[in-house]
Design a protein around this motif. Sequence first.
Motif, PDB file in Angstrom:
ATOM      1  N   GLY A   1      30.955  47.345  11.214  1.00 67.23           N
ATOM      2  CA  GLY A   1      30.293  48.100  12.337  1.00 67.23           C
ATOM      3  C   GLY A   1      30.957  49.185  12.870  1.00 67.23           C
ATOM      4  N   THR A   2      30.265  49.945  13.734  1.00 65.17           N
ATOM      5  CA  THR A   2      30.809  51.185  14.441  1.00 65.17           C
ATOM      6  C   THR A   2      32.311  50.952  15.168  1.00 65.17           C
ATOM      7  OG1 THR A   2      28.757  51.745  14.863  1.00 65.17           O
ATOM      8  CG2 THR A   2      30.476  52.816  16.205  1.00 65.17           C
ATOM      9  N   PRO A   3      33.343  51.631  14.658  1.00 68.62           N
ATOM     10  CA  PRO A   3      34.579  51.251  15.100  1.00 68.62           C
ATOM     11  C   PRO A   3      34.768  51.340  16.527  1.00 68.62           C
ATOM     12  CG  PRO A   3      34.641  52.878  13.386  1.00 68.62           C
ATOM     13  CD  PRO A   3      33.154  52.522  13.771  1.00 68.62           C
ATOM     14  N   ALA A   4      35.304  50.572  17.422  1.00 66.03           N
ATOM     15  CA  ALA A   4      35.329  50.304  18.630  1.00 66.03           C
ATOM     16  C   ALA A   4      36.245  51.676  19.327  1.00 66.03           C
ATOM     17  CB  ALA A   4      36.572  49.387  19.232  1.00 66.03           C
ATOM     18  N   LYS A   5      35.710  52.115  20.512  1.00 62.34           N
ATOM     19  CA  LYS A   5      36.391  53.468  21.011  1.00 62.34           C
ATOM     20  C   LYS A   5      37.610  53.104  21.571  1.00 62.34           C
ATOM     21  CE  LYS A   5      31.680  54.776  22.438  1.00 62.34           C
ATOM     22  NZ  LYS A   5      30.993  54.898  23.879  1.00 62.34           N
ATOM     23  N   LEU A   6      37.904  51.821  22.058  1.00 67.34           N
ATOM     24  CA  LEU A   6      39.409  51.518  22.379  1.00 67.34           C
ATOM     25  C   LEU A   6      40.443  51.069  21.535  1.00 67.34           C
ATOM     26  CD1 LEU A   6      38.008  49.312  25.365  1.00 67.34           C
ATOM     27  CD2 LEU A   6      39.050  51.592  25.638  1.00 67.34           C
ATOM     28  N   ASP A   7      41.380  51.606  21.717  1.00 68.94           N
ATOM     29  CA  ASP A   7      42.581  51.248  20.578  1.00 68.94           C
ATOM     30  C   ASP A   7      42.948  49.695  20.873  1.00 68.94           C
ATOM     31  OD1 ASP A   7      43.992  51.838  22.768  1.00 68.94           O
ATOM     32  OD2 ASP A   7      45.076  53.351  21.815  1.00 68.94           O
ATOM     33  N   GLY A   8      42.842  49.317  22.100  1.00 64.95           N
ATOM     34  CA  GLY A   8      43.278  47.746  22.541  1.00 64.95           C
ATOM     35  C   GLY A   8      42.568  47.473  23.830  1.00 64.95           C
TER      36      GLY A   8
ATOM     37  N   THR B   1      35.851  55.134  35.725  1.00 61.22           N
ATOM     38  CA  THR B   1      36.390  55.854  34.600  1.00 61.22           C
ATOM     39  C   THR B   1      36.099  55.088  33.326  1.00 61.22           C
ATOM     40  OG1 THR B   1      38.504  54.934  34.815  1.00 61.22           O
ATOM     41  CG2 THR B   1      38.013  57.258  35.569  1.00 61.22           C
ATOM     42  N   VAL B   2      35.463  53.654  33.559  1.00 64.70           N
ATOM     43  CA  VAL B   2      35.197  52.827  32.400  1.00 64.70           C
ATOM     44  C   VAL B   2      33.710  52.934  32.165  1.00 64.70           C
ATOM     45  CG1 VAL B   2      35.046  50.440  31.538  1.00 64.70           C
ATOM     46  CG2 VAL B   2      37.021  51.323  32.853  1.00 64.70           C
ATOM     47  N   VAL B   3      33.690  53.237  30.888  1.00 66.03           N
ATOM     48  CA  VAL B   3      32.006  53.434  30.589  1.00 66.03           C
ATOM     49  C   VAL B   3      31.864  52.399  29.260  1.00 66.03           C
ATOM     50  CG1 VAL B   3      31.975  55.827  31.314  1.00 66.03           C
ATOM     51  CG2 VAL B   3      32.551  55.502  29.242  1.00 66.03           C
ATOM     52  N   GLY B   4      30.637  52.288  29.131  1.00 66.37           N
ATOM     53  CA  GLY B   4      29.946  51.377  28.198  1.00 66.37           C
ATOM     54  C   GLY B   4      30.189  49.917  28.263  1.00 66.37           C
ATOM     55  N   LEU B   5      30.748  49.375  29.183  1.00 61.35           N
ATOM     56  CA  LEU B   5      30.890  48.026  29.632  1.00 61.35           C
ATOM     57  C   LEU B   5      29.578  47.589  30.311  1.00 61.35           C
ATOM     58  CD1 LEU B   5      33.827  46.347  31.144  1.00 61.35           C
ATOM     59  CD2 LEU B   5      31.462  45.802  31.775  1.00 61.35           C
ATOM     60  N   TRP B   6      29.056  46.518  29.674  1.00 60.56           N
ATOM     61  CA  TRP B   6      27.602  45.809  30.276  1.00 60.56           C
ATOM     62  C   TRP B   6      28.058  44.294  30.381  1.00 60.56           C
ATOM     63  CZ3 TRP B   6      24.555  42.616  27.294  1.00 60.56           C
ATOM     64  CH2 TRP B   6      24.841  42.426  25.732  1.00 60.56           C
TER      65      TRP B   6
ATOM     66  N   GLU C   1      32.838  45.378  23.687  1.00 57.79           N
ATOM     67  CA  GLU C   1      32.952  46.071  22.236  1.00 57.79           C
ATOM     68  C   GLU C   1      32.483  47.460  22.160  1.00 57.79           C
ATOM     69  OE1 GLU C   1      29.001  43.649  22.792  1.00 57.79           O
ATOM     70  OE2 GLU C   1      30.844  43.492  23.605  1.00 57.79           O
ATOM     71  N   SER C   2      31.652  47.997  23.168  1.00 56.27           N
ATOM     72  CA  SER C   2      31.348  49.472  23.082  1.00 56.27           C
ATOM     73  C   SER C   2      32.279  50.288  24.094  1.00 56.27           C
ATOM     74  CB  SER C   2      29.908  49.602  23.358  1.00 56.27           C
ATOM     75  OG  SER C   2      29.460  49.007  22.046  1.00 56.27           O
ATOM     76  N   ALA C   3      33.084  49.426  25.007  1.00 54.62           N
ATOM     77  CA  ALA C   3      33.619  50.248  26.167  1.00 54.62           C
ATOM     78  C   ALA C   3      34.554  51.326  25.834  1.00 54.62           C
ATOM     79  CB  ALA C   3      34.402  49.169  27.015  1.00 54.62           C
ATOM     80  N   GLY C   4      34.790  52.251  26.769  1.00 57.34           N
ATOM     81  CA  GLY C   4      35.855  53.246  26.460  1.00 57.34           C
ATOM     82  C   GLY C   4      36.130  53.851  28.039  1.00 57.34           C
ATOM     83  N   PHE C   5      36.721  54.911  27.792  1.00 48.28           N
ATOM     84  CA  PHE C   5      36.933  55.713  28.997  1.00 48.28           C
ATOM     85  C   PHE C   5      36.330  57.034  29.179  1.00 48.28           C
ATOM     86  CE2 PHE C   5      40.811  52.943  28.760  1.00 48.28           C
ATOM     87  CZ  PHE C   5      40.991  52.344  29.913  1.00 48.28           C
ATOM     88  N   ALA C   6      35.803  57.338  30.321  1.00 45.22           N
ATOM     89  CA  ALA C   6      34.948  58.720  30.441  1.00 45.22           C
ATOM     90  C   ALA C   6      36.232  59.698  30.025  1.00 45.22           C
ATOM     91  CB  ALA C   6      34.758  58.967  31.796  1.00 45.22           C
ATOM     92  N   ALA C   7      35.663  60.947  29.474  1.00 43.65           N
ATOM     93  CA  ALA C   7      36.374  61.994  29.257  1.00 43.65           C
ATOM     94  C   ALA C   7      36.932  62.837  30.443  1.00 43.65           C
ATOM     95  CB  ALA C   7      35.737  63.016  28.204  1.00 43.65           C
TER      96      ALA C   7
END
Length: 475
Positions: A176-183, A454-459, A469-475
Amino acid sequence: MLTIGAAQSIAELNPVTKANAWEQVLFSLMWDGLVKTGQDQKTIEPDLATTWTPSSDLKTWTFQLRPGVKFSNGNALNAASVVSTIKYYQDPKTTTQLKNNVAPIADVKADGDTTVVFTLSEPNALFPSSIEMVKIVDTAAMGTMESQPAVTGPFKVKEFVADDHLTLERNPGYFGTPAKLDGIKLVKAADASSAVTALQSGDLDALWSAPLSQVAAISANPNLAVIKPSVIGQYVSWEVDTTAPPFNNPVARQALAYAIDAKSILKAAYFDQGVISTTNNPLTTNNPDYGGTLTDYSYNLDKAKELFAQAGITAGATFTWWGASNQYPEWNTSAQILQASLKQIGIDLKIQNTDIASWPTKFYPAGKSFPGLIVPNFQSYTPAAPDQFLFLRTGRCECNWNNTAFDQLYTKALATADPAARKDVWGQVQAMVNKEVPIYVPLQFATVTATKRTVVGLWVDGGGNPHLESAGFAA
């Protein structure tokens, strides 16, 4: 790298035999099922399967798999993988909480590499959603499951120390779509209070199962956010023995329902982190399947006293609350509130807290007698009606409510293809539970995940599980 903490630990990595609720956070990170539920908690979406088609009698389901999917060890994920996984779940030697989910599967066969055919023991219009939590594993690689499991999800294991921490890294072979987080690093906190402190100080980016007593303070912190599910799938479930006096009488069970001050319990025991269930219903009022002709059991001691008298229970009667020592403080607070209410109508509630390790021999499996006891518990499922009411099917609930009419209605709902007609049947199911009061549902509550802003995409799904799986950090 996102670091998420919990007061619980990751004890094992096998999604089939998971040891605790916290381990379910790994489901969407490392493994996939044939289907998944969307973030709206209503829509079934493709996962490893792209399409699924039922027979006209709803007893045969054919799934088409994504071609070319591989486990992280390089082995192909194909129809044979699905068949071997289902048989692994069904194996009597396999201890899994999803036995009921795979039990209706009478047969499963591979038709080539990308087609799987399921034959069910009874019609089920909702079969795809019923196996959502069944994650497909590489049964040929079970030897590495607890160190370097073969996965298909967006992350794979980098390092694992059982009961301490787990570090995941992006899976480059994810379909699927690659994860935004590297880990992602999952760590165990010493206790709930220290976990909150770690979040506030910045040592954690997110915290699962934030203490209910701390949610208001976390919400007031401008640097933190509280994430809850849109539709709650967790509910309080107090149990009595419906086969032994006095609660073998439905009138006595109805009387106790009126004696529960749910509003006070929600405020004092759950810090207002939930919603009251005035109709003693596992489903929240915003659940798409909520409905039926339902009695309102709002707190009414006069009505409770009247019905207790009808059931032959008068002043001087005694019940016992069988709670847990040093765990679930909300249970003890709930007991004290119920005790004070019953005292007003002349009934004594003795509070007996025991080590939770003694519970299995006392109540499990279902079928054991416990007359006069009120036993606190809770359930955590997806919000879907089949999951919410699965607990009440014959042989499942420790309350010993084995009701053939209920089982028939439940089966009828599954076999009803038309959504509107099916909702009407679920309404009949709710009406029966409302009238019979096999368990007590004072309120629904949600396991809360707290994060840095600052954490986005977590639900968070209806069972309280955070999705990273779709979480990341705000720019």
